[in-house]
Enzyme design. Structure first.
Site: not given
Length: 314
Positions: A137, A41, A39, A180, A43, A219, A11, A252-253
């Site tokens: 995505e 993927g 994006g 998550n 990241n 965590g 992206n 997160g990535d």
């Protein structure tokens, strides 16, 4: 180190810094505006590469995406499996508030122009002993899971962003689920978002899968996939790095990429979680998606110096 193929999104991110996330009917002025490559993927592939992994990328961009492909290559990612779409490259509009929290609108663009034949071409030359990382995505995600599994690849899935598509995926073919709290609740039907309830619910539904649940500032939890019973013997708990967040966009990535890279090197789950937590902690102290993903040396230095503290585990 084992090879890993990321089949995912690319992206072009437009990031607006605001005091508070805009609510319906409200118009506000932003404090700053920037454009970044993003994006999930993209990241995660860059996080894997910066963590030292041998990583290739499969996906699609529009004619406006050549710079994005070039940047991926400059990060050490093999870009030979990125195709050209007749539509535009994916887009994301991101608001980041003064506390570092974000709100994101994603336009799929070329990421939603990936068909079964594209998946087969991306997987050509990959097989047993290799790994694949997927997110939610792109189009033909179920096809990617099935075909990678058929080839004997280890399948990592981070089904983000969470939506109704997840329920239709062949999740039983996934070797490692990275979730998550929202995603864990969605796929397991857990009635509570407490960490132990989420982990137990996911483990019961997918007793053979390795499970990683990320909980942001609370965590993370890892489960061995050796059965549905969650116990101290097959579960590792890791506290988040204690830092002041300015932008959580790629946290997160970054965590995902660093965790998988460590596991592919043969690191134990606890060491992998610690390195991933440290990387995510460094990430949120900087703005932007890709610019905030740290190099492994910075993570190693932070861990080695003892300068990075960790909160209590969940």
């Amino acid at each position: 180190m084992k090879r890993i193929l990321v089949i995912g999104s690319i992206n072009l991110d437009e990031v607006y810094s605001v005091s508070d996330i805009v609510v319906p009917g409200q118009t506000v002025s932003c404090d700053s505006y920037n454009r970044y490559l993003g994006g999930k993927g993209n990241n995660q592939a860059i996080a894997l590469a910066r963590a030292g992994a041998n990583v290739a990328f499969g996906g699609k961009v529009g004619s406006d995406g050549s710079d994005a492909v070039g940047f991926l290559a400059s990060c050490g990612v093999d870009t030979g499996r990125i195709g050209l779409s007749s539509g535009p490259t994916g887009r994301a509009v991101i608001q980041v508030d003064r506390r570092g929290e974000n709100s994101i609108i994603v336009y799929g663009g070329a990421n939603r122009d990936i068909g079964p034949n594209d998946i087969e071409a991306m997987l050509s030359g990959w097989g047993e002993g290799d790994a694949v990382l997927l997110q939610n995505e792109i189009s033909s995600l179920a096809e990617a899971i099935r075909r990678a599994h058929e080839r004997g690849m280890k399948v990592f899935l981070n089904p983000s962003p969470a939506d109704s598509v997840i329920a239709s995926l062949p999740l039983g073919l996934v070797d490692c689920l990275i979730l998550n709290a929202l995603e864990a609740a969605l796929i397991s039907g857990a009635e509570s978002d407490t960490p132990d309830t989420l982990l137990s619910a996911v483990a019961r539904r997918f007793p053979g899968a390795e499970i990683l649940i990320t909980l942001g500032s609370r965590g993370s939890l890892w489960h061995s996939g050796a059965g549905s019973a969650v116990s101290a013997g097959n579960t590792v708990r890791m506290g988040a790095a204690s830092v002041t967040a300015v932008d959580t966009t790629a946290a997160g990535d970054t965590f995902t990429g660093y965790f998988i890279a460590a596991r592919l090197r043969g690191a134990e789950p606890e060491a992998s979680l610690r390195e991933a937590s440290a990387a995510a902690g460094l990430c949120v102290t900087k703005r932007g998606a890709v610019p905030s993903i740290p190099e492994r040396q910075a993570v190693t230095d932070a861990l080695g110096s003892g300068s990075l503290a960790f909160r209590d585990p969940p």
